[in-house]
Design a protein around this motif. Structure first.
Motif, PDB file in Angstrom:
ATOM      1  N   ALA A  56     -17.610   4.244 -19.843  1.00  0.00           N
ATOM      2  CA  ALA A  56     -17.002   5.459 -19.127  1.00  0.00           C
ATOM      3  C   ALA A  56     -15.990   4.747 -18.301  1.00  0.00           C
ATOM      4  O   ALA A  56     -16.394   3.735 -17.512  1.00  0.00           O
ATOM      5  CB  ALA A  56     -17.512   6.721 -19.382  1.00  0.00           C
ATOM      6  N   ILE A  57     -15.234   4.537 -18.759  1.00  0.00           N
ATOM      7  CA  ILE A  57     -14.194   4.142 -17.251  1.00  0.00           C
ATOM      8  C   ILE A  57     -13.049   5.894 -17.057  1.00  0.00           C
ATOM      9  O   ILE A  57     -12.632   6.404 -17.997  1.00  0.00           O
ATOM     10  CB  ILE A  57     -13.092   2.926 -18.017  1.00  0.00           C
ATOM     11  N   VAL A  58     -13.319   6.049 -15.940  1.00  0.00           N
ATOM     12  CA  VAL A  58     -12.293   7.078 -14.978  1.00  0.00           C
ATOM     13  C   VAL A  58     -11.964   6.584 -14.355  1.00  0.00           C
ATOM     14  O   VAL A  58     -11.724   4.992 -13.417  1.00  0.00           O
ATOM     15  CB  VAL A  58     -13.221   8.545 -14.827  1.00  0.00           C
ATOM     16  N   GLY A  59     -10.577   7.284 -13.203  1.00  0.00           N
ATOM     17  CA  GLY A  59      -9.434   6.782 -12.997  1.00  0.00           C
ATOM     18  C   GLY A  59      -8.021   7.611 -12.762  1.00  0.00           C
ATOM     19  O   GLY A  59      -7.983   8.983 -13.763  1.00  0.00           O
ATOM     20  N   PRO A  60      -7.104   7.888 -11.795  1.00  0.00           N
ATOM     21  CA  PRO A  60      -6.583   8.825 -11.858  1.00  0.00           C
ATOM     22  C   PRO A  60      -5.164   8.382 -12.733  1.00  0.00           C
ATOM     23  O   PRO A  60      -5.627   7.446 -13.473  1.00  0.00           O
ATOM     24  CB  PRO A  60      -5.990   8.429 -10.130  1.00  0.00           C
ATOM     25  N   THR A  61      -3.996   9.186 -13.137  1.00  0.00           N
ATOM     26  CA  THR A  61      -3.428   8.946 -13.925  1.00  0.00           C
ATOM     27  C   THR A  61      -2.403   7.634 -13.372  1.00  0.00           C
ATOM     28  O   THR A  61      -2.239   7.674 -12.263  1.00  0.00           O
ATOM     29  CB  THR A  61      -2.678  10.111 -14.059  1.00  0.00           C
ATOM     30  N   GLY A  62      -2.357   6.356 -14.342  1.00  0.00           N
ATOM     31  CA  GLY A  62      -1.765   5.351 -14.338  1.00  0.00           C
ATOM     32  C   GLY A  62      -2.544   4.579 -13.904  1.00  0.00           C
ATOM     33  O   GLY A  62      -1.411   3.916 -13.107  1.00  0.00           O
ATOM     34  N   MET A 227     -12.049   3.681 -11.292  1.00  0.00           N
ATOM     35  CA  MET A 227     -10.714   2.865 -11.106  1.00  0.00           C
ATOM     36  C   MET A 227      -9.788   2.822  -9.623  1.00  0.00           C
ATOM     37  O   MET A 227      -9.799   4.451  -9.555  1.00  0.00           O
ATOM     38  CB  MET A 227      -9.917   2.705 -12.414  1.00  0.00           C
ATOM     39  N   THR A 228      -9.329   2.149  -9.011  1.00  0.00           N
ATOM     40  CA  THR A 228      -8.717   2.336  -8.084  1.00  0.00           C
ATOM     41  C   THR A 228      -7.235   3.379  -8.388  1.00  0.00           C
ATOM     42  O   THR A 228      -6.778   2.479 -10.319  1.00  0.00           O
ATOM     43  CB  THR A 228      -8.577   2.266  -7.039  1.00  0.00           C
ATOM     44  N   SER A 229      -6.372   4.184  -8.016  1.00  0.00           N
ATOM     45  CA  SER A 229      -5.082   3.994  -8.261  1.00  0.00           C
ATOM     46  C   SER A 229      -4.562   3.018  -7.630  1.00  0.00           C
ATOM     47  O   SER A 229      -4.631   2.323  -8.035  1.00  0.00           O
ATOM     48  CB  SER A 229      -4.020   4.907  -6.842  1.00  0.00           C
ATOM     49  N   SER A 230      -3.385   2.937  -9.189  1.00  0.00           N
ATOM     50  CA  SER A 230      -2.368   1.685  -8.805  1.00  0.00           C
ATOM     51  C   SER A 230      -2.334   0.838  -7.563  1.00  0.00           C
ATOM     52  O   SER A 230      -1.780   1.189  -6.573  1.00  0.00           O
ATOM     53  CB  SER A 230      -1.091   2.039 -10.027  1.00  0.00           C
ATOM     54  N   PRO A 231      -1.858  -0.261  -8.222  1.00  0.00           N
ATOM     55  CA  PRO A 231      -3.134  -0.984  -9.555  1.00  0.00           C
ATOM     56  C   PRO A 231      -4.586  -1.104  -9.687  1.00  0.00           C
ATOM     57  O   PRO A 231      -4.623  -0.999  -8.569  1.00  0.00           O
ATOM     58  CB  PRO A 231      -1.964  -2.485  -9.367  1.00  0.00           C
ATOM     59  N   THR A 233      -8.322  -1.625  -9.714  1.00  0.00           N
ATOM     60  CA  THR A 233      -9.082  -2.727  -9.937  1.00  0.00           C
ATOM     61  C   THR A 233     -10.248  -1.459  -9.748  1.00  0.00           C
ATOM     62  O   THR A 233     -10.360  -0.780  -9.599  1.00  0.00           O
ATOM     63  CB  THR A 233      -9.243  -2.917  -8.963  1.00  0.00           C
ATOM     64  N   VAL A 234     -11.275  -2.155  -9.974  1.00  0.00           N
ATOM     65  CA  VAL A 234     -12.929  -1.855 -10.214  1.00  0.00           C
ATOM     66  C   VAL A 234     -13.295  -1.353  -8.538  1.00  0.00           C
ATOM     67  O   VAL A 234     -13.435  -2.610  -7.502  1.00  0.00           O
ATOM     68  CB  VAL A 234     -14.037  -2.419 -10.930  1.00  0.00           C
ATOM     69  N   LYS A 235     -13.106   0.131  -8.047  1.00  0.00           N
ATOM     70  CA  LYS A 235     -14.144   0.121  -7.670  1.00  0.00           C
ATOM     71  C   LYS A 235     -15.176   0.753  -7.104  1.00  0.00           C
ATOM     72  O   LYS A 235     -15.542   0.012  -5.810  1.00  0.00           O
ATOM     73  CB  LYS A 235     -13.376   1.595  -7.054  1.00  0.00           C
ATOM     74  N   ASP A 236     -15.828   1.543  -8.012  1.00  0.00           N
ATOM     75  CA  ASP A 236     -17.331   1.392  -8.154  1.00  0.00           C
ATOM     76  C   ASP A 236     -18.003   1.793  -9.352  1.00  0.00           C
ATOM     77  O   ASP A 236     -16.767   1.954 -10.005  1.00  0.00           O
ATOM     78  CB  ASP A 236     -17.595   2.521  -7.248  1.00  0.00           C
ATOM     79  N   ILE A 237     -19.313   1.181  -9.373  1.00  0.00           N
ATOM     80  CA  ILE A 237     -19.952   1.207 -10.689  1.00  0.00           C
ATOM     81  C   ILE A 237     -21.260   1.916 -10.635  1.00  0.00           C
ATOM     82  O   ILE A 237     -21.574   2.156  -9.580  1.00  0.00           O
ATOM     83  CB  ILE A 237     -20.718   0.406 -11.863  1.00  0.00           C
ATOM     84  N   PHE A 238     -21.338   3.211 -11.168  1.00  0.00           N
ATOM     85  CA  PHE A 238     -22.294   4.259 -11.847  1.00  0.00           C
ATOM     86  C   PHE A 238     -22.890   4.439 -12.581  1.00  0.00           C
ATOM     87  O   PHE A 238     -22.822   3.645 -13.925  1.00  0.00           O
ATOM     88  CB  PHE A 238     -22.011   5.591 -10.990  1.00  0.00           C
TER      89      PHE A 238
END
Length: 285
Positions: A56-62, A227-231, A233-238
């Protein structure tokens, strides 16, 4: 004794597993805005999805979650970096991949049966065989008896079941899902999540699942990518160490280990959500 079945040899099994591996390396995607400016949606995304893994990939909108999925599917070319599926560079629509979108992607002029059987028909399956296969998949998703209905005659949850049957009927090696249950009510969403887990356990495609729902991500996945806010990229993987099979997702959410993992991931995610909110609030000011 008969000849061994070559499709069941260890080498054949290894090849089938390798075909379901996704390797994303240094992936960047830029767009030109209506004003002629360059906008970077994702930058240097690197991620591997192992064969049969639910990621699963999660992150803020955009943050570029859907953009990442589009690169894996081959619907959009990358600006730089690469995507490999089964060891082959993706340079067009990828074979053996099914895509389930957030919005209904059913043909409104086709019946439920017609929507589900279209995949096998396009692959050259004889109509009679495709019909029988579609009927079996409608039974699996609890829609036996609704074959002759049209999408507008179904509830939102039922349309999602049709879409899920259409996505899985060809037994894809890779399943891409872009917030497929986001528009459903809480009760229907929980039912669909449980049904998806059961079908995934049977077929075991590699899954990339986009969601804004952190609980959903943890309950379904083997791995959750932040994923980080725009732009983006991968921040962490759990890695999610909840045992499988997981059964009812509503029950999973009350388990102590689930709450511990959810809390750890939220500690990483909340900073990105806050940063994205501040960016949009500043732009609107």
């Amino acid at each position: 004794m008969g000849e061994p079945n070559p499709s069941r040899t260890p080498a054949a099994t290894a090849r089938a597993e390798d075909a379901a591996r996704i390797d994303i390396v240094g992936l960047t995607k830029r767009f030109v805005t209506p004003k002629g400016e360059t906008f970077t949606a994702i930058r240097d995304v690197t991620l591997t999805v192992e064969p049969g893994q639910f990621c699963a990939i999660v992150g803020p909108t955009g943050c570029g979650k859907s953009t990442t999925l589009a690169q894996v599917s081959g619907l959009e070319p990358p600006s730089s970096g690469s995507v490999q599926v089964g060891g082959h560079i993706v340079d067009g629509v990828t074979n053996g991949v099914s895509y389930m979108f957030q919005a209904d992607s059913l043909f409104p002029w086709k019946t439920v049966l017609g929507n589900v059987m279209i995949g096998p028909v396009l692959l050259g399956t004889p109509k009679r065989e495709a019909t029988a296969l579609a009927m079996d998949w409608l039974r699996r998703v609890g829609l036996a008896g609704f074959e002759d209905r049209y999408p507008h005659q179904l509830s939102g949850g039922m349309r999602k079941r049709v879409a899920m049957a259409a996505a899985l009927i060809n037994r894809p090696r890779i399943l891409l899902m872009d917030e497929p249950f986001g528009a459903l009510d809480v009760q229907t969403k929980a039912i669909m999540q449980t049904e998806l887990l059961q079908l995934w356990e049977e077929l075991r495609p590699s899954v990339l699942f986009i969601t804004h729902d952190l609980d959903e991500a943890v309950a379904l996945s083997d791995r959750v990518v932040i994923m980080t806010s725009s732009p983006g990229t991968v921040k962490d993987i759990f890695d999610i160490d909840l045992p499988r099979p997981r059964g009812d997702v509503q029950e999973i959410r009350h388990e102590k280990r689930f709450l511990e993992i959810q809390g750890q991931i939220w500690d990483s995610l909340k900073d990105e959500v806050t940063r994205a909110y501040q960016q949009t609030a500043g732009a609107a000011a």
